[in-house]
Design a protein around this motif. Structure first.
Motif, short mmCIF file in Angstrom:
data_model
loop_
_atom_site.label_atom_id
_atom_site.label_comp_id
_atom_site.label_asym_id
_atom_site.label_seq_id
_atom_site.Cartn_x
_atom_site.Cartn_y
_atom_site.Cartn_z
N GLN A 4 -33.77 -21.39 -77.08
CA GLN A 4 -34.07 -20.24 -76.24
C GLN A 4 -32.79 -19.75 -75.56
OE1 GLN A 4 -36.80 -20.99 -72.94
NE2 GLN A 4 -37.71 -18.99 -73.27
N LYS A 5 -32.57 -18.44 -75.54
CA LYS A 5 -31.43 -17.88 -74.82
C LYS A 5 -31.59 -18.13 -73.33
CE LYS A 5 -28.85 -15.88 -78.03
NZ LYS A 5 -29.37 -16.65 -79.17
N VAL A 6 -30.49 -18.37 -72.65
CA VAL A 6 -30.55 -18.71 -71.23
C VAL A 6 -30.91 -17.49 -70.39
CG1 VAL A 6 -29.24 -19.55 -69.24
CG2 VAL A 6 -28.95 -20.63 -71.48
N SER A 7 -30.14 -16.42 -70.51
CA SER A 7 -30.39 -15.22 -69.71
C SER A 7 -29.57 -14.08 -70.29
CB SER A 7 -29.99 -15.44 -68.25
OG SER A 7 -28.58 -15.55 -68.12
N GLN A 8 -29.76 -12.89 -69.76
CA GLN A 8 -28.95 -11.76 -70.21
C GLN A 8 -27.48 -11.98 -69.89
OE1 GLN A 8 -30.58 -8.14 -68.58
NE2 GLN A 8 -32.25 -8.06 -70.08
N ASP A 9 -27.21 -12.62 -68.75
CA ASP A 9 -25.82 -12.86 -68.35
C ASP A 9 -25.22 -14.09 -69.04
OD1 ASP A 9 -25.88 -10.69 -66.66
OD2 ASP A 9 -26.54 -11.88 -64.93
N ILE A 10 -26.08 -14.98 -69.56
CA ILE A 10 -25.62 -16.17 -70.29
C ILE A 10 -26.29 -16.11 -71.67
CG2 ILE A 10 -25.38 -18.68 -70.27
CD1 ILE A 10 -25.93 -18.63 -67.28
N PRO A 11 -25.74 -15.31 -72.58
CA PRO A 11 -26.41 -15.09 -73.87
C PRO A 11 -26.15 -16.21 -74.87
CG PRO A 11 -24.43 -13.76 -73.75
CD PRO A 11 -24.54 -14.47 -72.42
N LYS A 12 -26.41 -17.44 -74.41
CA LYS A 12 -26.23 -18.62 -75.26
C LYS A 12 -27.55 -19.37 -75.32
CE LYS A 12 -21.47 -19.46 -73.58
NZ LYS A 12 -20.62 -20.49 -72.92
N ASN A 13 -27.71 -20.17 -76.36
CA ASN A 13 -28.89 -21.03 -76.43
C ASN A 13 -28.80 -22.11 -75.35
OD1 ASN A 13 -29.97 -19.61 -78.54
ND2 ASN A 13 -29.52 -21.16 -80.09
N PHE A 14 -29.95 -22.55 -74.89
CA PHE A 14 -30.03 -23.60 -73.87
C PHE A 14 -29.86 -24.95 -74.56
CE2 PHE A 14 -33.03 -26.10 -70.93
CZ PHE A 14 -32.00 -26.40 -70.04
N GLU A 15 -28.62 -25.33 -74.76
CA GLU A 15 -28.33 -26.53 -75.53
C GLU A 15 -26.97 -27.08 -75.12
OE1 GLU A 15 -28.40 -25.33 -79.59
OE2 GLU A 15 -26.64 -24.02 -79.42
#
Length: 590
Positions: A372-383
């Motif tokens: 899952q993407k973290v947020s619009q400001d953190i466009p990375k997977n939650f990993e």
């Protein structure tokens, strides 16, 4: 040829402590000035600070007031770090009495060994890992500014360590004088900032906010009168963040004397002591610690012993914030159950949006998802691979929403030790209790060893027979877990069971206490075409399943509400499922 990987470099916590500790009980790691362990003699020679500031009469008073036994037997030998440093402040006179009392309590009851220091170097990760909890003993001022030490403390607590603070600790890590904020997250973690008060021996009537709470049972349920310097908190403190234990009963207190600072709250909510979780970390704070006599008061020493056993991880205590308590939540606390949203329910949104939706639904818990993407400001997977700052922003987002993440789905924990260790390190940093994963069976022994080392469960997840040829059936998981650590078990995806023709009630009976967490579903019809409907309205016999879990005495990490239908407009159906679970919980807890 498939072989079972071995992880020869794994070091258990007990072995690590054995290496770190000498025959005299002093740390064998690089020497830290002032660091000492409590001695076994019942009347030890106190350290220089105590002997210089504590009379023989005061030591006798403390010794006479010490509790005789622990509230619970420690689950393993415990070690408590007492940190005594003050910066640009002379220090409270109660610091030496508190240290002497805690050393004595631990020694007399066998609840813990106490180690005292003023040296910030103890917060280096390799030193801090030797302790179960840190007691900030009335610390005022900016104790250390090294970002690495601060990161080490945050990761220690968020990953499952204990944090205890009293009185002046509410202005620790501020620039003194003036209490200018220097580390906002410490105040959030502790639960309050500031030191406004009236006179130093103010008389108040203290009420018990939670009279049945394990930490307050030594006090009369109707409250009691007491004198000390009681802080009134204006910032950070919120009943949406902490579980209040003690507070000022304004109806029974006559306020007098000169105030120091802004001590008036419009809501008349003057909390004096509380507990909370920060990630997996157990946090306790009490402002009742200004005067030395607090630490030769038998009831207060009993209170602080209970608090110490809580932060050390031995005395179980509910921590859900006071403002979140409803009859259903209290029933679930009694049952040992926690209902939360599985992130896959909202996987079409970002993690931050899923956190907001969980809070909007009134749930204090959720599970995480690696893709899952973290947020619009953190466009990375939650990993793994997120930066410390990105993880900090996730911690603060969860804290602001009043949501704890209990589980995390990572599809395939690898069999390679170094790679697997990175996953477990990440699990500590995000504060989870249980991984959900589908690793190769040959990796289970090594993964189980890491689960024991890090204190994080691994629940084997099931999809359908094609996607999960090893784990699709509960009997297979039960067989694989035989003879292995109790931290290995099952994550039962009830939806896939129903689609595969597996009776969920038979499934939980097969797994028994190997059922570590659930992804709960109810389907409109059994079979491969079944889709989610609100709990209790479908073919999944949801109420009978919940009652069977209760009958078996199973306390899963999370009752995960995973609603996999009508993705973008599922909130009403989810709310209906929550109401159903709440009703059944209330009936079972009677």
């Amino acid at each position: 040829m498939t072989t079972t990987p071995s992880f020869p470099s794994l070091v258990s916590r007990r072995r690590f402590l054995r290496r770190l500790t000498t025959a005299t009980g002093l740390l064998a790691a690089p020497k830290l000035p002032g660091l000492r362990a409590a001695q076994p003699d019942p009347r030890p020679s106190p350290p220089a600070m105590v002997s210089a500031n504590l009379s023989g009469a005061d030591r006798d008073r403390i010794h006479a007031a010490l509790p005789e036994k622990a509230f619970v037997t420690p689950r393993r030998p415990r070690r408590l770090l007492i940190f005594n440093l003050n910066v640009n402040y002379g220090g409270h006179a109660s610091i030496p009495t508190a240290q002497f009392a805690f050393e004595g309590m631990g020694r007399r009851t066998g609840a813990f060994d106490a180690v005292a220091t003023r040296d910030p170097a103890v917060f280096q990760r390799e030193h801090l890992r030797a302790f179960d909890a840190v007691f900030f003993n009335n610390n005022v001022g900016n104790l250390f500014t090294d970002p690495a030490l601060r990161q080490s403390l945050i990761e220690f607590v968020y990953g499952g360590g204990g944090l205890m603070g009293v009185h002046g600790t509410s202005v620790a890590f501020t620039r003194w004088p003036g209490a200018v904020e220097d580390w906002p997250e410490f105040g959030l973690m502790l639960g309050a900032r500031g030191a406004n008060h009236r006179e130093s021996n103010e008389a108040v009537f203290i009420k018990l906010d939670d009279s049945g709470h394990p930490l307050t049972r030594m006090f009369p349920p109707r409250g009691f009168e007491y004198r000390d310097e009681f802080f009134r908190f204006q910032t950070v403190y919120s009943r949406h963040r902490v579980r209040v234990l003690l507070g000022i009963d304004t109806a029974q207190t006559r306020f007098s004397g000169e105030p120091r600072g802004n001590w008036v709250r419009a809501d008349n909510d003057y909390a004096l002591a509380w507990v909370r979780h920060y990630g997996r970390g157990r946090v306790f704070y009490s402002t009742i610690a200004h005067n030395p006599y607090v630490f030769w008061d038998p009831k207060m020493l009993s209170f602080y012993l209970a608090a110490a056993q809580y932060v050390l991880g031995d005395l179980d205590a509910p921590t859900l914030p006071s403002a979140r308590l409803t009859p259903a939540i209290r029933a679930q606390e009694k049952l040992g159950w926690r209902l939360g949203i599985e992130a896959y329910t909202f996987h079409k949104f970002t993690l931050f949006e899923a956190i907001d939706k969980t809070a909007q639904l009134g749930l204090p818990f959720m599970g995480g998802l690696s893709f899952q993407k973290v947020s619009q400001d953190i466009p990375k997977n939650f990993e793994p691979g997120l930066t410390d700052d990105e993880l900090r922003r996730i911690r603060l987002k969860l804290d602001a929403a009043g949501v704890r993440m209990l589980t995390y789905y990572y599809h395939d924990i690898p069999g390679n030790e170094a790679a697997a260790r990175k996953i477990f390190e990440f699990g500590c940093k995000i504060g989870i209790e249980t991984f959900m994963s589908e690793p190769a069976p040959a990796a289970l022994d090594g993964i189980g060893a890491l689960a024991d080392e890090y204190g994080i469960n691994v629940a084997l997840h099931n999809h359908d027979r094609n996607a999960s040829p090893v784990y699709w059936h509960p009997d297979h998981i039960a067989k694989l877990c035989e003879g292995r650590t109790r931290r290995l078990g099952a994550c039962a995806d009830v939806g896939y069971w129903l689609r595969a023709g597996i009776d969920p009630i038979a499934g939980v009976r097969a797994l028994k206490d190997r059922l570590l967490t659930l992804q709960m579903h109810d389907l409109h019809a059994p079979g491969p075409d079944g889709h989610d409907v609100p709990w209790g309205t479908g073919a999944g016999r949801a109420e009978a399943l919940i009652r069977e879990v209760h009958r078996l005495g199973i306390r899963p990490t999370l009752w995960g509400l995973e609603y996999s239908h009508n993705w973008l407009e599922s909130m009403p159906s989810i709310a209906q499922s929550i109401a159903f679970f709440n009703r059944v919980s209330l009936e079972l807890a009677r």
